[in-house]
Design an enzyme around this catalytic site. Structure first.
Site, PDB file in Angstrom:
ATOM      1  N   HIS A  69     -70.284  -7.357  81.127  1.00  0.00           N
ATOM      2  CA  HIS A  69     -70.190  -7.350  79.667  1.00  0.00           C
ATOM      3  C   HIS A  69     -71.420  -6.677  79.082  1.00  0.00           C
ATOM      4  O   HIS A  69     -72.493  -6.657  79.692  1.00  0.00           O
ATOM      5  CB  HIS A  69     -70.062  -8.777  79.136  1.00  0.00           C
ATOM      6  CG  HIS A  69     -68.799  -9.442  79.590  1.00  0.00           C
ATOM      7  ND1 HIS A  69     -67.572  -9.151  79.047  1.00  0.00           N
ATOM      8  CD2 HIS A  69     -68.572 -10.348  80.559  1.00  0.00           C
ATOM      9  CE1 HIS A  69     -66.648  -9.865  79.651  1.00  0.00           C
ATOM     10  NE2 HIS A  69     -67.230 -10.604  80.587  1.00  0.00           N
ATOM     11  N   CYS A  70     -71.247  -6.144  77.890  1.00  0.00           N
ATOM     12  CA  CYS A  70     -72.337  -5.452  77.202  1.00  0.00           C
ATOM     13  C   CYS A  70     -73.540  -6.375  77.077  1.00  0.00           C
ATOM     14  O   CYS A  70     -73.360  -7.562  76.840  1.00  0.00           O
ATOM     15  CB  CYS A  70     -71.883  -4.993  75.825  1.00  0.00           C
ATOM     16  SG  CYS A  70     -70.690  -3.646  75.947  1.00  0.00           S
ATOM     17  N   PRO A  71     -74.699  -5.823  77.295  1.00  0.00           N
ATOM     18  CA  PRO A  71     -75.048  -4.398  77.404  1.00  0.00           C
ATOM     19  C   PRO A  71     -75.098  -3.875  78.837  1.00  0.00           C
ATOM     20  O   PRO A  71     -75.522  -2.744  79.061  1.00  0.00           O
ATOM     21  CB  PRO A  71     -76.438  -4.342  76.785  1.00  0.00           C
ATOM     22  CG  PRO A  71     -77.067  -5.625  77.247  1.00  0.00           C
ATOM     23  CD  PRO A  71     -75.933  -6.646  77.201  1.00  0.00           C
TER      24      PRO A  71
END
Length: 76
Positions: free
Chosen positions: A14-16
C-alpha cells in the site's frame, strides 16, 4: 508488449511503498531505460501519475488487469 529493463513488483503493498520501490529502481537505471511496475493498491495510479509529472519520467503504457495496475515508465 513493451520491452523493459527491470520489473518492480509491488503487489500487495500500500502507498507509499509502491512509489518508494519505483523511486529506488529508477535510481539504478540509465536514462531511456524502462521499468515495468505491477501494483495492486487502488490509488497507485494517482501516486505514480503525479510522481511521473513532477519528475519528468514518462508513463509510456498503463493497463489494468485482474486487480493489478501495470505501468511501463521510461526514465528521463
Amino acid at each position: 508488449m513493451v520491452e523493459f529493463n527491470i520489473e518492480v513488483d509491488a503487489t500487495g503493498l500500500h502507498c507509499p511503498l509502491p512509489l518508494l520501490r519505483l523511486k529506488k529502481a529508477l535510481l539504478d537505471m540509465d536514462s531511456g531505460d524502462v521499468v515495468r511496475m505491477i501494483a495492486t493498491d487502488p490509488a497507485a495510479h494517482l501516486d505514480i501519475g503525479v510522481y511521473s509529472d513532477q519528475s519528468g519520467h514518462k508513463i509510456i503504457e498503463f493497463a489494468r488487469h485482474a486487480g493489478q495496475q501495470i505501468f511501463y515508465i521510461r526514465k528521463k
